[in-house]
Design an enzyme around this catalytic site. Structure first.
Site, PDB file in Angstrom:
ATOM      1  CG  ASP A  96       2.636  -4.337  -2.601  1.00  0.00           C
ATOM      2  OD1 ASP A  96       3.356  -5.295  -2.241  1.00  0.00           O
ATOM      3  OD2 ASP A  96       2.561  -3.936  -3.778  1.00  0.00           O
TER       4      ASP A  96
ATOM      5  CG  HIS B 189       1.179  -6.961  -4.882  1.00  0.00           C
ATOM      6  ND1 HIS B 189       2.048  -5.977  -5.282  1.00  0.00           N
ATOM      7  CD2 HIS B 189       1.056  -7.793  -5.948  1.00  0.00           C
ATOM      8  CE1 HIS B 189       2.443  -6.221  -6.533  1.00  0.00           C
ATOM      9  NE2 HIS B 189       1.850  -7.311  -6.960  1.00  0.00           N
TER      10      HIS B 189
ATOM     11  CB  SER C  21       1.880  -6.725 -10.268  1.00  0.00           C
ATOM     12  OG  SER C  21       3.098  -6.961  -9.647  1.00  0.00           O
TER      13      SER C  21
END
Ligand SMILES: *[C@@H]1O[C@H](CO)[C@@H](O)[C@H](O)[C@H]1NC(C)=O
Ligand SMILES: *[C@@H]1O[C@H](CO)[C@@H](O)[C@H](O)[C@H]1NC(C)=O
Length: 663
Positions: A386, A444, A182
């Site tokens: 995601d 994710h 991320s």
């Protein structure tokens, strides 16, 4: 009777000394040694229990800055894990890497009893894993001075590395990898760039860091460009259709974002990591696709579109393990086990860190890629479920990236099927040191859903894999990875028969992953197979010897204890040992009380209600790499009244954009 208790205490102390996890560290390392954790001995196979160090390492005493780290090293290391350090960073900004440690790539997960249990897909089997809470103020790290820009984050991480390797000088020449997720798509390239710069400007006597590669999962690397792929991704996933009443409005926003991207493209110095205009495309989609008839399932989970969440959380309540990780880390006993010198309250994400790190004068990390790729392999992997950092966005910015003398992957780049443990795990493209991997059926947080598969990413970056050619049936070329240690076993099994041909039998997919030579079967395999076949026996005998020694010690002590208790029957002699023991207990109790007070405070905060929690989420004091979609709300911060859900709607700039169903 008391004499018997005293003997037990003695016995306990001696057993503690005999604990193989103790007495491993140097004097400097000992304050960081982790020797107990709830569930450790009950729930973790003894062979899989890593040697652990954790604590708050002081970086800058002048402004009270210490970074918390938790290091795990395998006790029976595979040969390839021997001299390897993997730093793991979660995103946010401001989210703790304990997410990675306790829900993803680390050796433990936390169960409903708030005890550790073993994660058999842990990456620490392939190298020492070091999870670091950074920048200052994140997780258990603390500081008086919060970082505003990514160059400061970089400088401070380099300071951390300096201190870390002072503490573990035996690791200083290890191969270093970075992995993360991320917003770590910003941190990792920046830090890698800082390390390469450091290596080029060494002071006398300094040795360079042996930085070997970067792995970034669902990275937030080119934020504005990635935002352009929210619509294509959501359309393809069936999340939104043209008949949605908001369709036109979202397309308008998309167009505004496109203009920003176009204006920035080509300019070398794109300031500011991300634009709120682009980010709000996702917010608008989530708002437009909510289903208010079912409050608990009203919203797509932006980290895994196959799941639903309440609106406006849209995934902030995910992953489910979070409800156990928080209480575990805030347990005063665990804080002591982790050697905290300052027992601050653990929050998954710090809104203060998030607000401070606006990165308004930092260019997005994508601008660093061309130079990095000249010196390092980089793997960008994406869990395909995601939404927020979706794989289309990653493929999208790769297409427009110029590196290694060309733009994007070449038209005839091989798309390999990735086969792990005999199952198709995803697909892979690799050229000129850049590898893109789409991981199937993952969110994710890829290691959360696919621990064993995710660990094999380390095998890919280090060249520990095989490839197949196209076959007549028209099957695609495959890149094949194996469960832990199985490739070495396979190679050593086949070795006596075909000692010379084996290297040629496994052509590698391209010459762009530099470690391939090292990972190529012949030269290393004989060494590896030799040691891997020896190692189990060695450790097995070692363990038996240790057990026998331990048993003898126990029996001896037991005998002494029994004799002692028979001999000493007067209680007065015991009272003499009392005071010191008692004093210790009082100290313990004092500390406990302190922890309890903090805990009560935490409870009070918690009881303020769900809306304040929701606000924390939105301002970043929340879950995971939930890199927060909207900056404006974050800036409003503490002034937002916390009693109405509409305040948490992320579309802050246009009142009239709020969907009708809201009001
Ligand atoms: C690892 O754990 C998972 C989930 O508990 C289990 O399904 C799998 O079989 C385990 N694998 C091994 C090799 O033990
Ligand atoms: C890939 O990285 C290696 C170092 O790991 C470097 O020597 C090589 O030149 C790089 N390749 C390209 C195309 O930049």
């Amino acid at each position: 009777m008391l004499a018997v208790y005293a003997c037990f205490l003695w016995l306990y102390a001696l057993l503690a000394l005999a604990n193989p996890l103790k007495a491993r560290g140097t004097a400097a390392q000992n304050p960081f040694l982790v020797t107990k954790l709830p569930g450790m001995h009950e729930n973790v196979p003894i062979d899989d229990l890593p040697l652990m160090f954790a604590g708050q390492l002081e970086l800058f005493p002048e402004n009270q800055t210490s970074y918390f780290f938790w290091k795990y090293s395998d006790i029976h290391k595979l040969p390839e894990a021997e001299k390897r350090t993997i730093f793991w960073l979660n995103g946010g900004p401001g989210c703790s890497s304990m997410d990675g440690a306790l829900m993803e790539a680390g050796p433990f997960r936390i169960n409903d009893d708030h005890e550790i249990v073993y994660n058999n897909g842990s990456w620490h089997k392939l190298g020492d894993m070091v999870f670091v809470d950074q920048p200052g103020g994140t997780g258990f790290s603390f500081t008086d001075k919060y970082d505003h820009e990514l160059d400061l984050v970089t400088a401070h991480f380099l300071r951390f590395m300096e201190k870390y390797f002072e503490l573990f000088p035996e690791d200083r020449e290890n191969e270093i990898y970075f992995a993360g997720e991320s917003y770590a798509g910003q941190y990792i390239p920046y830090i890698a760039n800082g390390i390469l710069r450091h290596n080029k400007n060494l002071r006398e006597g300094e040795i360079p860091y042996d930085l070997k590669g970067l792995l970034i999962g669902n990275g937030w690397i080119a934020p504005n460009e990635q935002s352009l792929y929210y619509m294509p991704y959501c359309v393809q996933a069936g999340i939104i259709k043209p008949d949605n009443p908001q369709w036109g409005r979202i397309l308008q926003q998309q167009e505004m974002c496109q203009k920003i991207v176009d204006a920035n493209s080509g300019s070398e110095s794109v300031a500011e990591v991300e634009s709120s205009t682009c980010e709000s495309v996702l917010t608008m989609i989530l708002s437009a696709t909510q289903d208010s008839r079912n409050p608990d399932q009203a919203c797509y989970n932006m980290y895994d579109y196959t799941l639903k969440d309440s609106y406006p959380s849209c995934g902030m309540n995910w992953p489910p393990d979070l409800v156990n990780v928080g209480p575990f880390l805030n347990d005063p006993v665990v804080k002591m086990d982790l050697n905290l010198v300052r027992a601050k309250k653990w929050e998954e994400c710090s809104s203060r860190v998030h607000r401070a790190l606006s990165a308004k004068n930092s260019a997005p990390a994508i601008t660093l890629f061309p130079a990095l790729l000249e010196e390092l392999p980089i793997i960008l992997f994406n869990g395909n479920r995601d939404i927020i950092c979706n794989y289309m966005g990653t493929e999208g910015f790769i297409n427009t990236l110029t590196w290694g003398g060309a733009t994007g992957f070449s038209g005839d780049v091989d798309v390999l099927d990735w086969v792990h443990d005999a199952n198709v795990a995803g697909y892979i493209k690799t050229e000129r040191n850049l590898t893109f991997i789409n991981v199937f059926d993952a969110s994710h947080m890829v290691p959360f859903d696919k621990p064993d598969v995710s660990r094999a990413l380390m095998d890919i970056i280090t060249g520990n894999f095989d490839t197949t050619d196209d076959n007549d049936a028209g099957q695609k070329r495959q890149l094949v990875t194996y469960p832990l240690g199985e490739r070495q076993k396979k190679i050593s099994d086949s070795e006596p028969a075909t000692p010379v041909e084996s290297p040629q039998e496994t052509p590698l997919p391209s010459n762009t992953i530099p470690e391939e030579e090292e990972g190529a079967p012949q030269p290393t395999s004989s060494k590896e197979s030799a040691s891997s076949s020896d190692a189990p026996e060695d450790t097995h005998t070692g363990r038996i010897t240790r057990l026998i020694q331990l048993a003898v010690i126990i029996i001896l002590i037991w005998g002494v204890c029994v004799l002692y208790s028979l001999y000493r029957s007067r209680p007065s002699s015991i009272i003499k040992t009392g005071p010191s023991g008692k004093k210790k207990n009082v100290q313990w109790a004092d500390q406990l009380r302190q922890f309890e007070e903090e805990d009560q405070q935490f409870q009070r905060l918690k009881n303020q209600g769900i809306f304040s929690k929701a606000m924390n989420k939105l301002t970043g004091a929340s879950t995971e790499p939930r890199y927060d979609p909207v900056a404006e709300d974050i800036e409003l911060g503490d002034n937002i009244p916390v009693d109405h859900p509409d305040n948490f709607i992320i579309e802050s700039d246009d009142e009239d954009e709020r969907p009708r169903s809201e009001t």
